[in-house]
Write an enzyme that holds these catalytic residues in place. Structure first.
Site, PDB file in Angstrom:
ATOM      1  N   VAL A 273      37.603 -20.624  37.533  1.00  0.00           N
ATOM      2  CA  VAL A 273      37.057 -21.103  36.263  1.00  0.00           C
ATOM      3  C   VAL A 273      37.147 -22.621  36.185  1.00  0.00           C
ATOM      4  O   VAL A 273      36.193 -23.304  35.791  1.00  0.00           O
ATOM      5  CB  VAL A 273      37.790 -20.450  35.076  1.00  0.00           C
ATOM      6  CG1 VAL A 273      37.270 -21.006  33.756  1.00  0.00           C
ATOM      7  CG2 VAL A 273      37.626 -18.937  35.106  1.00  0.00           C
ATOM      8  N   ASP A 274      38.291 -23.152  36.564  1.00  0.00           N
ATOM      9  CA  ASP A 274      38.448 -24.613  36.584  1.00  0.00           C
ATOM     10  C   ASP A 274      37.454 -25.261  37.535  1.00  0.00           C
ATOM     11  O   ASP A 274      36.885 -26.321  37.239  1.00  0.00           O
ATOM     12  CB  ASP A 274      39.868 -24.985  37.016  1.00  0.00           C
ATOM     13  CG  ASP A 274      40.898 -24.745  35.933  1.00  0.00           C
ATOM     14  OD1 ASP A 274      40.591 -25.024  34.760  1.00  0.00           O
ATOM     15  OD2 ASP A 274      41.996 -24.287  36.257  1.00  0.00           O
TER      16      ASP A 274
END
Length: 383
Positions: free
Chosen positions: A165-166
């Site tokens: 996600v990052d």
């Protein structure tokens, strides 16, 4: 000359998403001034001690940057930061929700003074809505986005093994900043950008979301196999496991005839088309593994390659570090860190007419004194 030479970026960042975006900007030649808390720094510095006593995340994400220690609650340090921002082309921030507004470093405040500034904010869930103030970390947004529900074996969900996600968020911030700089070069106008982690991974989640919502049934986790393409995944051989992927009915026919030696299954109604193959994955797995049972993995891989069927061997991270393809293409360079050199991969997008230059990983506050001198505070030089 690297594409972003002469571009000044102020990074009010920590952890992964924003540092990834600004590290890519640094790799393209931008001057990235990373603002860190005095004595502590980016908290990612303390995640682990695996790289010569330094955190693997920090070493990966912060090469080529200048580290300056500034106390943003201190009036003099705030004035120094304002001087830097007043010359900056880009500000990237992923502080806690509301922090830049309290500090007067939000897009509205800064761009009122300098409309040409590109200001990019990164958050967990966006600047408004019921989740706006909610803390967000990679695993938690994997949960909220449904990613966890589609990853892992049927018996139990699993998180993705990297900070996916990052990484998605950082890459959208990076591409957004590049697009904003391109527009500014044409129009003179800056931009206010906002990239949320939920929005970023939400884009990546659309295929399984469409599959389940419009398909009328819940997404079924399939471990290392593909949920909507078959055969695609791991298959046992006499001495190990190989991975293969069949993307079309034509490739299925080639696999059956030229690798498995089972041409009768080409037109079998259970397997002839991909939707039916997905429904009969267990039978396909039994068929393929029966044909591979007395053949070593190397022999199977050679047969798949010869037939033009995509395939791979399962490698460890250590084996990836010495991957023969990366070695043959010269994709590694040494990068300095405060505790010794490490090997780093060249940026994925390489310019054929520009020598790749990757800067060193900075020690905490290594550039503070120089920045104070450059921006008008020679008498307060620290570290």
């Amino acid at each position: 000359m690297r594409p972003l030479e002469g571009t000044l970026v102020v990074a009010l960042e920590h952890a992964v998403a924003a540092p990834l975006a600004t590290r890519h900007l640094a790799d393209l030649g931008a001057r990235v001034v990373k603002v860190e808390r005095p004595g502590v720094g980016d908290f990612a510095r303390g995640y682990d001690r695996s790289v010569h006593g330094q955190a693997s995340y920090f070493v990966w994400l912060n090469r080529g940057k200048e580290s300056v220690e500034l106390d943003l609650k201190d009036e003099a340090d705030r004035a120094l930061l304002t001087s830097v921002v007043d010359r900056a082309d880009v500000v990237v921030q992923n502080l806690l929700p509301g922090a830049v507004e309290r500090l007067g470093l939000d897009a509205e405040t800064l761009r009122a003074r300098r409309p040409e500034l590109v200001h990019c904010s990164i958050s967990g869930y966006g600047p408004d809505g019921p989740y706006a103030a909610k803390k967000a970390y990679d695993l938690l947004v994997q949960c909220e986005s449904g990613l966890l529900s589609v990853t892992g074996p049927a018996e139990e969900p699993a998180k993705v093994g990297i900070s996916v996600v990052d990484i998605a968020t950082g890459m959208y911030a990076y591409s957004g900043v590049l697009a904003a700089l391109l527009r500014r070069a044409r129009t003179g106008d800056g931009a206010t950008l906002h990239v949320s982690m939920l929005d970023a991974i939400g884009e990546w989640m659309m295929q399984p979301t469409y599959l389940s919502v419009y398909g009328g049934h819940p997404f079924v986790r399939t471990g290392a196999r593909h949920a909507s393409i078959a055969p695609y995944g791991p298959f046992a051989t006499a001495d190990g496991t190989v991975f293969l992927g069949v993307q079309s009915d034509r490739e299925w026919a080639v696999l059956c005839r030229d690798v498995l030696g089972e041409p009768q299954f080409v037109e079998d109604e259970r397997f002839a088309r991909n939707p039916e193959r997905v429904q009969h994955q267990a039978e396909i797995r039994e068929l393929i593994e029966r044909c591979f049972a007395d053949r070593p993995a190397e022999q199977v891989l050679a047969a798949l390659e010869s037939a033009g069927i995509a395939c791979a061997r399962l490698r460890s991270t250590e084996e990836f570090f010495h991957h023969p393809q990366l070695e043959a293409r010269g994709r590694w360079r040494d990068v300095g860190t405060p505790n010794g050199a490490v090997r780093a991969l060249l940026p994925p997008a390489s310019f054929s007419d520009v020598d790749a230059v990757m800067g060193d990983v900075p020690a905490l506050g290594a550039h503070t004194a120089a920045l104070r001198s450059e921006f008008g505070e020679p008498g307060r030089a620290r570290r």
